[in-house]
Design a protein around this motif. Structure first.
Motif, PDB file in Angstrom:
ATOM      1  N   THR A 217      56.683  -3.412  32.931  1.00 20.63           N
ATOM      2  CA  THR A 217      55.891  -2.498  34.243  1.00 20.63           C
ATOM      3  C   THR A 217      54.438  -2.909  33.510  1.00 20.63           C
ATOM      4  O   THR A 217      54.049  -2.125  33.618  1.00 20.63           O
ATOM      5  N   THR A 218      54.439  -4.229  33.062  1.00 23.97           N
ATOM      6  CA  THR A 218      52.156  -4.719  33.380  1.00 23.97           C
ATOM      7  C   THR A 218      52.437  -5.415  34.365  1.00 23.97           C
ATOM      8  O   THR A 218      53.120  -6.674  34.145  1.00 23.97           O
ATOM      9  N   PRO A 219      51.714  -5.066  34.999  1.00 21.91           N
ATOM     10  CA  PRO A 219      51.751  -6.585  36.818  1.00 21.91           C
ATOM     11  C   PRO A 219      50.693  -7.745  36.040  1.00 21.91           C
ATOM     12  O   PRO A 219      49.584  -7.619  36.358  1.00 21.91           O
ATOM     13  N   THR A 220      51.744  -8.448  35.280  1.00 22.74           N
ATOM     14  CA  THR A 220      50.812  -9.764  34.579  1.00 22.74           C
ATOM     15  C   THR A 220      51.395 -11.181  35.781  1.00 22.74           C
ATOM     16  O   THR A 220      52.588 -10.719  36.614  1.00 22.74           O
ATOM     17  N   GLN A 221      50.763 -12.222  35.886  1.00 21.85           N
ATOM     18  CA  GLN A 221      51.093 -13.320  36.560  1.00 21.85           C
ATOM     19  C   GLN A 221      52.754 -14.071  35.594  1.00 21.85           C
ATOM     20  O   GLN A 221      52.998 -14.769  37.276  1.00 21.85           O
ATOM     21  N   SER A 222      52.860 -13.487  34.757  1.00 26.07           N
ATOM     22  CA  SER A 222      54.131 -13.639  34.277  1.00 26.07           C
ATOM     23  C   SER A 222      55.158 -12.766  34.828  1.00 26.07           C
ATOM     24  O   SER A 222      56.521 -13.972  34.980  1.00 26.07           O
TER      25      SER A 222
ATOM     26  N   PHE B 262      65.945 -14.560  31.018  1.00 26.20           N
ATOM     27  CA  PHE B 262      65.181 -14.932  32.680  1.00 26.20           C
ATOM     28  C   PHE B 262      64.607 -16.191  31.940  1.00 26.20           C
ATOM     29  O   PHE B 262      63.888 -16.820  30.788  1.00 26.20           O
ATOM     30  N   ILE B 263      63.432 -16.087  33.171  1.00 25.71           N
ATOM     31  CA  ILE B 263      62.826 -17.429  32.783  1.00 25.71           C
ATOM     32  C   ILE B 263      61.391 -16.973  34.059  1.00 25.71           C
ATOM     33  O   ILE B 263      61.732 -16.432  34.462  1.00 25.71           O
ATOM     34  N   VAL B 264      60.083 -17.939  33.505  1.00 26.29           N
ATOM     35  CA  VAL B 264      59.208 -17.444  34.143  1.00 26.29           C
ATOM     36  C   VAL B 264      58.790 -18.956  34.773  1.00 26.29           C
ATOM     37  O   VAL B 264      58.611 -20.283  34.048  1.00 26.29           O
ATOM     38  N   GLU B 265      59.042 -18.946  36.134  1.00 31.93           N
ATOM     39  CA  GLU B 265      58.952 -20.268  36.538  1.00 31.93           C
ATOM     40  C   GLU B 265      57.078 -20.950  37.430  1.00 31.93           C
ATOM     41  O   GLU B 265      56.428 -20.142  37.029  1.00 31.93           O
TER      42      GLU B 265
END
Length: 296
Positions: free
Chosen positions: A267-272, A293-296
């Motif tokens: 719920t926070t619009p970050t790059q991740s 999950f993964i952060v690509e």
């Protein structure tokens, strides 16, 4: 079309086999006869009409479906074998029988041919109606708060553009056994879907939420009400004891999140968040109990 003489020869072969089987044991189907069965037939034929046939001749005219008649002298011998004077006598006595059999065959084949034509016509002229409904992959709920943009990609035709209805569905009728379409929305990740009429899977398609775009919209428009509602909805979806793993690239390790930490991340619009990809999730009693999950 089979000539009348060839039909008579086929019938003569049937009588020859029946005559042989009255005195000897062998398969009723001449195609299943062994080499020894053929030798016994050759001897039986010689005993009755004083003439033998070669194994090659037997394979040509009996084992296989002959498309021509044997020589007349052989037809005379076979006719004598089954109790007639000669081929001419056999033809005279059985021409009516073969005509009746031919008519009977036509009588039975006609409905089959008509049925085959009707089935072929039905398959070539039928149409399929696809009803596709979209489900939020995380929430498991219909996507009906916004209209989704759907582009149907038809072979050799220009694309067709439609929107989902109030139930988060669309209906499309086509002669094709499958459809390919692209689905887009401001808050879901664009996806290309192929659906076959054979495995329509109840017509449900799960879409991944673009959480970054959604949160960015809430933050930029200062839409606190919808942001809180979205967060509360996520609270209901995840089990309190949910195991949430972030998998790092190249298998260098994992990081474990609590339910509240992960919801805060969602719920926070970050790059991740923008680069996040859900790998797998497990439900129990309608709640997510495990997620990777993964952060690509």
């Amino acid at each position: 079309m089979i000539s009348n003489d060839l039909e008579l020869f086929i019938y003569l072969k049937e009588l020859v086999i029946k005559t042989f089987l009255k005195r000897h044991n062998a398969s009723k189907s001449v195609k299943d006869w062994s080499g020894n069965d053929i030798v016994v037939f050759q001897e039986d034929l010689f005993e009755r009409v004083k003439t033998r046939v070669s194994e090659k001749w037997f394979y040509t005219y009996f084992k296989n479906d002959a498309d021509k008649l044997p020589r007349v002298d052989m037809l005379n011998l076979l006719s004598t074998y089954v109790g007639f004077k000669n081929w001419s006598d056999f033809k005279t006595a059985n021409s009516k029988v073969t005509k009746q059999k031919s008519k009977a065959l036509q009588f039975y084949l006609l409905p089959i041919v008509l049925f085959t034509i009707l089935v072929a016509f039905w398959f070539t002229n039928r149409s399929h109606t696809y009803t596709i409904c979209f489900i939020d992959d995380i929430k498991g709920q219909p996507i009906n708060s916004i209209r989704l943009d759907i582009k149907i990609l038809n072979i050799e035709e220009t694309p067709i553009y439609i929107k989902s209805d109030d139930n988060g569905c669309f209906t499309y009728t086509t002669d094709a056994d499958y459809i390919t379409f692209v689905v887009q929305s401001p808050y879901h990740k664009t996806d290309t879907i192929v659906k076959s009429i054979k495995n329509i899977d109840n017509g449900k398609v799960k879409l991944n939420t673009d959480d970054y775009a959604l949160m960015l919209d809430y933050y930029s428009s200062k839409n606190l009400v919808d942001w809180k509602a979205h967060k509360a909805n996520l609270e209901k979806i995840f089990s309190n004891d949910a195991l949430i793993y972030q998998i790092f690239p190249n298998n260098i390790g994992i990081e474990l999140y609590t339910k509240h930490e992960f919801i805060s991340k969602l719920t926070t619009p970050t790059q991740s968040l923008k680069q996040m990809k859900i790998l797998s999730k497990t439900y129990t009693d309608g709640k997510i109990v495990k997620l990777k999950f993964i952060v690509e």
